[in-house]
Motif scaffolding. Structure first.
Motif, mmCIF file in Angstrom:
data_model
loop_
_atom_site.group_PDB
_atom_site.id
_atom_site.type_symbol
_atom_site.label_atom_id
_atom_site.label_comp_id
_atom_site.label_asym_id
_atom_site.label_seq_id
_atom_site.Cartn_x
_atom_site.Cartn_y
_atom_site.Cartn_z
ATOM 1 N N ILE A 104 0.875 -1.173 0.000
ATOM 2 C CA ILE A 104 0.000 0.000 0.000
ATOM 3 C C ILE A 104 0.909 1.219 0.000
ATOM 4 O O ILE A 104 1.635 1.468 0.973
ATOM 5 N N ALA A 105 0.909 1.939 -1.101
ATOM 6 C CA ALA A 105 1.847 3.051 -1.287
ATOM 7 C C ALA A 105 1.098 4.375 -1.335
ATOM 8 O O ALA A 105 0.171 4.552 -2.143
ATOM 9 N N ASP A 106 1.489 5.314 -0.474
ATOM 10 C CA ASP A 106 0.967 6.677 -0.522
ATOM 11 C C ASP A 106 1.806 7.465 -1.516
ATOM 12 O O ASP A 106 3.018 7.619 -1.352
ATOM 13 N N ALA A 107 1.140 7.962 -2.561
ATOM 14 C CA ALA A 107 1.809 8.708 -3.627
ATOM 15 C C ALA A 107 0.773 9.613 -4.267
ATOM 16 O O ALA A 107 -0.440 9.428 -4.054
ATOM 17 N N PRO A 108 1.204 10.607 -5.049
ATOM 18 C CA PRO A 108 0.238 11.476 -5.715
ATOM 19 C C PRO A 108 -0.775 10.672 -6.522
ATOM 20 O O PRO A 108 -0.402 9.796 -7.304
ATOM 21 N N GLY A 109 -2.071 10.945 -6.290
ATOM 22 C CA GLY A 109 -3.120 10.199 -6.961
ATOM 23 C C GLY A 109 -3.521 8.928 -6.251
ATOM 24 O O GLY A 109 -4.447 8.244 -6.670
ATOM 25 N N GLY A 110 -2.830 8.587 -5.150
ATOM 26 C CA GLY A 110 -3.066 7.332 -4.445
ATOM 27 C C GLY A 110 -3.958 7.490 -3.251
ATOM 28 O O GLY A 110 -4.698 8.461 -3.155
ATOM 29 N N PRO A 111 -3.927 6.534 -2.303
ATOM 30 C CA PRO A 111 -2.959 5.431 -2.209
ATOM 31 C C PRO A 111 -3.201 4.329 -3.236
ATOM 32 O O PRO A 111 -4.304 4.186 -3.757
ATOM 33 N N PHE A 112 -2.125 3.568 -3.500
ATOM 34 C CA PHE A 112 -2.162 2.497 -4.481
ATOM 35 C C PHE A 112 -1.898 1.162 -3.782
ATOM 36 O O PHE A 112 -1.018 1.066 -2.932
ATOM 37 N N THR A 113 -2.655 0.143 -4.159
ATOM 38 C CA THR A 113 -2.476 -1.195 -3.602
ATOM 39 C C THR A 113 -2.072 -2.142 -4.719
ATOM 40 O O THR A 113 -2.745 -2.227 -5.744
ATOM 41 N N GLU A 114 -0.962 -2.853 -4.515
ATOM 42 C CA GLU A 114 -0.457 -3.789 -5.520
ATOM 43 C C GLU A 114 -0.029 -5.083 -4.827
ATOM 44 O O GLU A 114 0.254 -5.093 -3.629
ATOM 45 N N LEU A 115 0.040 -6.166 -5.610
ATOM 46 C CA LEU A 115 0.559 -7.438 -5.123
ATOM 47 C C LEU A 115 1.918 -7.719 -5.758
ATOM 48 O O LEU A 115 2.168 -7.337 -6.901
ATOM 49 N N ALA A 116 2.776 -8.398 -5.014
ATOM 50 C CA ALA A 116 4.107 -8.760 -5.510
ATOM 51 C C ALA A 116 4.420 -10.191 -5.111
ATOM 52 O O ALA A 116 4.229 -10.569 -3.955
#
Length: 259
Positions: A104-116
């Motif tokens: 879960i990344a806080d960034a402009p336009g986010g937050p964004f959730t991704e799997l790795a």
């Protein structure tokens, strides 16, 4: 596995050798839509295996196994390529259950959730070193890491970027994650940590405007992050098949003795 593999879905990377292999396999075994298949056969390298898992996530989450055959370079997550006896190989294959990381990344336009499936990595965006605070389960563990970056790797991904960054190789059956710095400057002697798989790791980017940092979940990048939380998604189970003599835990064990 005891499942009878009659319907197969063949997917190939853009490599000519992978496309040629797909054509030959379809001529021999036919081809089915993944939604109707007993397994997906991925032809390429480790990167394409990750792409295949991501592209078919809803099906894989419901139990559709993926069997890779190496038409790339190293192919750590892949089996050897062969045209003959594929159904028998699938029936005799061993299943490895993989739990991905959730970022879960806080960034402009986010937050964004991704799997790795391999690792989540933070990396400096400019020539200046990144300054990152690291907390584990709500406790600050490193006030300021000054480095090119830092990553969290799963056992399945511990032999990829993590190993290149001098991180530890983790047995597949271990309930641990590797927390590994990338070219650390301060603290100079810190070589990373072994973290329990149920831990929540938080990275706070310090001086982000002057020292911007990107966050990547496998091959999905978000830039100018301010805070990144990483934990293992134990609710998501993915099945990857390996030939009996190429089981993933055996590959990981062999890698620890490689010279």
């Amino acid at each position: 596995m005891s499942k009878d593999f009659k319907k197969l879905a063949f997917k190939a990377s853009s490599r000519p050798s992978a496309k040629e292999a797909r054509t030959a396999l379809i001529e021999r075994y036919g081809d089915h839509d993944p939604a109707e298949a007993d397994a997906i056969v991925a032809l390429g390298g480790d990167g394409f295996m990750l792409e295949t898992l991501t592209a078919h996530m809803p099906l894989v989450r419901r139990g559709l196994p993926v069997y890779g055959m190496n038409r790339g370079t190293i192919g750590f997550l892949m089996n050897d390529y062969a045209l003959d006896d594929l159904p028998a190989r699938l029936n005799n294959a061993e299943a490895a259950i993989i739990h991905p990381l959730k970022m879960i990344a806080d960034a402009p336009g986010g937050p964004f959730t991704e799997l790795a499936f391999n690792e989540v990595s933070l990396f400096r965006q400019t020539g200046q070193a990144a300054h990152i605070k690291i907390s584990v389960d709500g406790t600050e563990r490193l006030e300021r890491l000054i480095a090119d970056g830092v990553l969290v790797a799963t056992p399945a991904g511990s032999t990829a970027y993590n190993l290149s960054a001098h991180g530890p190789v983790l047995p597949l059956t271990s309930d641990i994650l590797a927390l590994t710095p990338i070219s650390a400057f301060r603290p100079r002697r810190w070589r990373g940590a072994i973290i329990g798989s149920n831990a929540r790791i938080v990275f706070d980017v310090l001086d982000g405007e002057k020292r911007p940092v990107s966050a990547t979940a496998d091959n999905i990048e978000h830039r100018n992050v301010s805070r990144v939380e990483v934990f293992q998604d134990l609710d998501t189970s993915l099945t990857v098949l390996f030939d009996e003599d190429h089981a993933l835990d055996e590959k990981i064990l062999r890698e620890q003795f490689a010279t």
